[in-house]
Design a protein around this motif. Structure first.
Motif, PDB file in Angstrom:
ATOM      1  N   TYR A  13       0.802  -1.223   0.000  1.00 23.57           N
ATOM      2  CA  TYR A  13       0.000   0.000   0.000  1.00 23.57           C
ATOM      3  C   TYR A  13       0.841   1.282   0.000  1.00 23.57           C
ATOM      4  N   HIS A  15       3.320   2.102  -1.521  1.00 21.69           N
ATOM      5  CA  HIS A  15       3.888   2.404  -2.841  1.00 21.69           C
ATOM      6  C   HIS A  15       2.806   2.686  -3.884  1.00 21.69           C
ATOM      7  N   THR A  16       1.548   2.765  -3.462  1.00 25.28           N
ATOM      8  CA  THR A  16       0.458   2.954  -4.418  1.00 25.28           C
ATOM      9  C   THR A  16       0.053   4.411  -4.615  1.00 25.28           C
ATOM     10  N   LEU A  18      -2.165   5.865  -3.111  1.00 25.72           N
ATOM     11  CA  LEU A  18      -3.614   5.956  -2.952  1.00 25.72           C
ATOM     12  C   LEU A  18      -4.013   7.002  -1.911  1.00 25.72           C
TER      13      LEU A  18
END
Length: 229
Positions: A13, A15-16, A18
């Motif tokens: 997560y 590295h996303t 988001l």
């Protein structure tokens, strides 16, 4: 599955991007503020209102447990052992304790956290630096006390209904699971709209609450205890 979810939160997560992508629509890049930070509906209903609702639900569980105590049979000369408050007596206590423990644990973690809320971060008009999940607090930075998401924990704590009744009332348990996820993410999303939390804060809250409930379930089975009544 909980282990896999935790590994995804730790290694995938971050590295996303988001977090930044999901909160960006609620940030005014020209005024350098979150316009909905003090929005009446988000603050009064989604924050204070739903928080108080979760408190009422937990107190209802305690009330159901108290109502099922054997002392009432003595007081009112009743031996109705099939009454739901007696049949599921220990489950109600289990759920109340689970909700208190899970939300309290999140509050403690948040209090010890060095991570700041989005509205306090430099990229969003604040004064504090962004710190990686397992990073170190810079010398000039202040403790942020904003991770994981405390508000969302109240909603996710409803998942205690799932664990409390999964072995006795599967339909009610599944309804509790659905309600817990809906309220948890709704309350978390409301805080994101205000600039108070990132999605990762809420996802970690869900994971921690789930693990606490699972641990309590494995150590103290609500159905096994109910069978002793």
């Amino acid at each position: 599955m909980p282990v896999i979810a935790g590994l995804l939160l730790v290694f995938l997560y971050p590295h996303t991007s988001l977090d930044a992508w999901l909160i960006q629509p609620f940030y005014d890049t020209h005024a350098l503020v979150f316009p909905l930070k003090n929005d009446g509906f988000l603050e009064s209903v989604m924050h204070k209102g739903l928080r108080n609702l979760m408190i009422v639900v937990s107190l209802m569980m305690l009330g159901f447990w108290i109502f099922g105590l054997k002392i009432w049979g003595v007081v009112f000369k009743s031996q109705n052992g099939s009454h739901w408050s007696k049949v599921y007596h220990r489950q109600f206590l289990w759920i109340f304790i689970a909700m208190v423990i899970s939300t309290s644990a999140i509050s403690v973690l948040k209090r010890l956290s060095m991570h700041s809320c989005p509205w306090d971060l430099l990229p969003y008009g604040g004064t504090q630096p962004w710190i990686p999940l397992f990073g170190h607090l810079p010398a000039a930075a202040e403790m942020g006390h904003c991770f994981p998401g405390g508000h969302a924990s109240g909603g996710f704590a409803l998942i205690a209904i799932y664990f409390g009744f999964r072995d006795s009332l599967p339909k009610l348990a599944n309804a509790g699971l659905l309600l817990g996820l809906l309220f948890g993410f709704a309350m978390g999303w409301g805080q994101m709209m205000r600039g108070a939390h990132f999605m990762s804060h809420n996802l970690w809250t869900a994971w921690v609450v789930w693990m606490i409930l699972l641990a309590q379930y494995l150590v103290w089975s609500p159905k096994a205890l109910a069978a002793q009544d």
